[in-house]
Design a protein around this motif. Structure first.
Motif, mmCIF file in Angstrom:
data_model
loop_
_atom_site.group_PDB
_atom_site.id
_atom_site.type_symbol
_atom_site.label_atom_id
_atom_site.label_comp_id
_atom_site.label_asym_id
_atom_site.label_seq_id
_atom_site.Cartn_x
_atom_site.Cartn_y
_atom_site.Cartn_z
ATOM 1 N N GLY A 197 0.815 -1.210 0.000
ATOM 2 C CA GLY A 197 0.000 0.000 0.000
ATOM 3 C C GLY A 197 0.849 1.260 0.000
ATOM 4 N N ILE A 198 1.899 1.271 0.799
ATOM 5 C CA ILE A 198 2.785 2.435 0.860
ATOM 6 C C ILE A 198 3.511 2.613 -0.460
ATOM 7 N N ILE A 199 3.953 1.524 -1.066
ATOM 8 C CA ILE A 199 4.624 1.601 -2.371
ATOM 9 C C ILE A 199 3.668 2.177 -3.413
ATOM 10 N N ALA A 200 2.423 1.721 -3.397
ATOM 11 C CA ALA A 200 1.436 2.232 -4.352
ATOM 12 C C ALA A 200 1.187 3.724 -4.134
ATOM 13 N N ARG A 213 8.310 9.304 5.709
ATOM 14 C CA ARG A 213 9.515 9.797 5.058
ATOM 15 C C ARG A 213 9.544 9.388 3.589
ATOM 16 N N ALA A 214 9.120 8.159 3.285
ATOM 17 C CA ALA A 214 9.095 7.687 1.903
ATOM 18 C C ALA A 214 8.085 8.476 1.072
ATOM 19 N N VAL A 215 6.926 8.777 1.646
ATOM 20 C CA VAL A 215 5.910 9.559 0.940
ATOM 21 C C VAL A 215 6.453 10.953 0.633
ATOM 22 N N SER A 216 7.119 11.561 1.584
ATOM 23 C CA SER A 216 7.693 12.889 1.380
ATOM 24 C C SER A 216 8.753 12.869 0.291
ATOM 25 N N ARG A 217 9.598 11.867 0.311
ATOM 26 C CA ARG A 217 10.658 11.763 -0.695
ATOM 27 C C ARG A 217 10.107 11.538 -2.094
ATOM 28 N N SER A 218 9.078 10.723 -2.227
ATOM 29 C CA SER A 218 8.546 10.451 -3.557
ATOM 30 C C SER A 218 7.868 11.685 -4.136
ATOM 31 N N GLY A 219 7.161 12.439 -3.318
ATOM 32 C CA GLY A 219 6.544 13.668 -3.801
ATOM 33 C C GLY A 219 7.577 14.693 -4.216
ATOM 34 N N SER A 220 8.591 14.873 -3.395
ATOM 35 C CA SER A 220 9.617 15.858 -3.735
ATOM 36 C C SER A 220 10.438 15.420 -4.940
ATOM 37 N N GLY A 278 -2.064 15.011 3.308
ATOM 38 C CA GLY A 278 -3.090 14.152 3.887
ATOM 39 C C GLY A 278 -2.547 12.785 4.247
ATOM 40 N N THR A 279 -1.717 12.247 3.370
ATOM 41 C CA THR A 279 -1.109 10.942 3.645
ATOM 42 C C THR A 279 -0.173 11.031 4.841
ATOM 43 N N GLN A 280 0.614 12.102 4.898
ATOM 44 C CA GLN A 280 1.529 12.255 6.023
ATOM 45 C C GLN A 280 0.766 12.460 7.336
ATOM 46 N N ARG A 281 -0.358 13.139 7.276
ATOM 47 C CA ARG A 281 -1.161 13.338 8.482
ATOM 48 C C ARG A 281 -1.693 12.002 8.991
ATOM 49 N N THR A 282 -2.158 11.172 8.060
ATOM 50 C CA THR A 282 -2.679 9.856 8.439
ATOM 51 C C THR A 282 -1.581 8.984 9.031
ATOM 52 N N LEU A 283 -0.410 8.993 8.396
ATOM 53 C CA LEU A 283 0.701 8.199 8.924
ATOM 54 C C LEU A 283 1.177 8.744 10.265
ATOM 55 N N GLY A 284 1.087 10.053 10.449
ATOM 56 C CA GLY A 284 1.452 10.646 11.731
ATOM 57 C C GLY A 284 0.535 10.186 12.845
ATOM 58 N N LEU A 285 -0.753 10.043 12.537
ATOM 59 C CA LEU A 285 -1.691 9.529 13.541
ATOM 60 C C LEU A 285 -1.319 8.104 13.954
ATOM 61 N N GLY A 286 -0.965 7.291 12.973
ATOM 62 C CA GLY A 286 -0.543 5.919 13.281
ATOM 63 C C GLY A 286 0.724 5.881 14.111
ATOM 64 N N SER A 287 1.651 6.763 13.788
ATOM 65 C CA SER A 287 2.902 6.818 14.536
ATOM 66 C C SER A 287 2.663 7.244 15.980
ATOM 67 N N ARG A 288 1.811 8.240 16.160
ATOM 68 C CA ARG A 288 1.526 8.693 17.528
ATOM 69 C C ARG A 288 0.773 7.630 18.320
#
Length: 80
Positions: free
Chosen positions: A5-8, A62-69, A30-40
């Motif tokens: 799912g993360i790769i997709a 971190r992977a989501v941020s890198r792929s977008g940038s 939005g994706t980073q916010r969702t992953l942040g909730l899981g991390s917390r």
């Protein structure tokens, strides 16, 4: 299953960032916010287990941020 799912999500964000750089920011956040909730939520476990449970969410964010940038950076380098 979570890895696929993360790769997709990363692939979709990279393509979106390449094609529509400005419009890719909202889904990325939005994706980073969702992953942040899981991390917390995972970090609330006591001690060592909290670090273990929250790590997959941090590295996925971190992977989501890198792929977008990377998509936006590639778009900037194109000659057109």
């Amino acid at each position: 299953m979570m890895i696929a799912g993360i790769i997709a999500v990363c692939v979709v964000l990279a393509v979106l960032a390449f094609l529509l750089p400005r419009l890719s920011r909202h889904p990325e956040r939005g994706t980073q916010r969702t992953l942040g909730l899981g991390s917390r939520a995972g970090s609330k476990a006591p001690g060592f287990m909290g670090r273990i449970f929250s790590k997959p969410f941090r590295s996925s964010s971190r992977a989501v941020s890198r792929s977008g940038s990377a998509g936006r950076r590639t778009r900037r380098r194109m000659p057109f």
